[in-house]
Motif scaffolding. Sequence first.
Motif: not given
Length: 439
Positions: A1-26
């Motif tokens: 609907m276009g009601k919400y907009k952020g100002a994020s500069s970065t999108v990460l697209k992990p392929k494994t649960t391990h990569q998600v875990s490392e990102i979240v730890k960081w």
Amino acid sequence: MGKYKGASSTVLKPKTTHQVSEIVKWCHHRRIGIVPQGGNTGLVGGSVPLNNELILSLSNMNKVRSFDPVSGILVADAGCILQALTDYIAPHNHIMPLDLGAKGSCQIGGNVSTNAGGLRLLRYGSLHGSILGLEVVLPDGTVLDQLTTLRKDNTGYDLKQLFIGAEGTLGVVTGVSILTPAAPQASNNLILALPSFDNVLSLYQIVKRQLSEILSAFEFIDRTAYELAVRHNQGRALNDDDVQGAECFVLVETSGGKREHDEEKLTTLLETLLDADQPLINTGVLSQSPAQFSSLWALREGVTEAVSKEGKPYKYDISVPLSSFKRVVDGTREHLRSKGLLGEHAVKHVLGYGHVGDGNLHLNVVASEYTQEIQDALEPYIFEVVASHRGSISAEHGIGAMKTHALHYSKDAVSISLMKRIKEMFDPRGIMNPGKVIA
């Protein structure tokens, strides 16, 4: 609907649960906010960053891990698209237990995280019952592995339930174990035109009694919703004469094991309804082919698209008693009229449609533009109406960013306090989807 907009500069697209875990730890170590994102098809801003949080897209986690055609248990990555999973298990004669208009782009992890309801909850229940296990990366990067394929497990607290409907505020769902039902051997549907909404409840009782075990959906569409769907080429089921005297419409679907048996039941139902001394319906159309089956469903599923084409929609998915559906829609229309907001250049349409079988009304207000004046007229008015019925301000779309301020209309102070304590226990640094569900 276009009601919400952020100002994020970065999108990460992990392929494994391990990569998600490392990102979240960081991110946990550096107190960086994270917004988990699936198909981004939500309607309450739950997957949209409010500021400059890191977007964690699960779209590259799209593999089926296993499927047991005997038990029907499917284990899949959270980024698998719902339609892709439906297609994967179809050759094994199973179906996914939920069906959504957004099935071509929504992802199973997002479905679980928002506890998506959909069109056939009447038959297959909610995801709280269908989900057997989850794999979740917690806010400190720890992996909670509860990806069981057991249907019965009575060993203490059922922790997975906390993450179903939590909208990514307690952790990132990375894997799902889900029980898929056997595919029906025959599916039929019919659309019924009713002279009055007052007939819907009586009709529902008769349909439940006569169709019993094969009933899979009972959908309500008011006159305005029907006309918008037809206007925007979402299907046409009835001729103009039949529509003339109809106040609303009902779509009934059956899913059974033998076509002849189901068609006989539906034919008998139609005869009962039309031959009554005081008929509950004006007319009915029973699908005669797969193409007509799809066309009838297009009328219901196409309302959402038709509304978006018509203008700027304010969408409220609420739970209220079935008997109050029309009263809530009419009351909202009159409330806007009293504020001088009903007209071609302000609010163009007020309409209702939804799932009669589970008491979920989709109340849509279509305006020419989003304005603060209309917003202020709708809220808290609609939430107060819901509270007066002891209903829910969100039946299936979640809270997201849109309804955090209104949570108290459906949850008492004790419940909200416990929700906050759970959030603080899991996510003391407040990095998981900040600003959503719990303000």
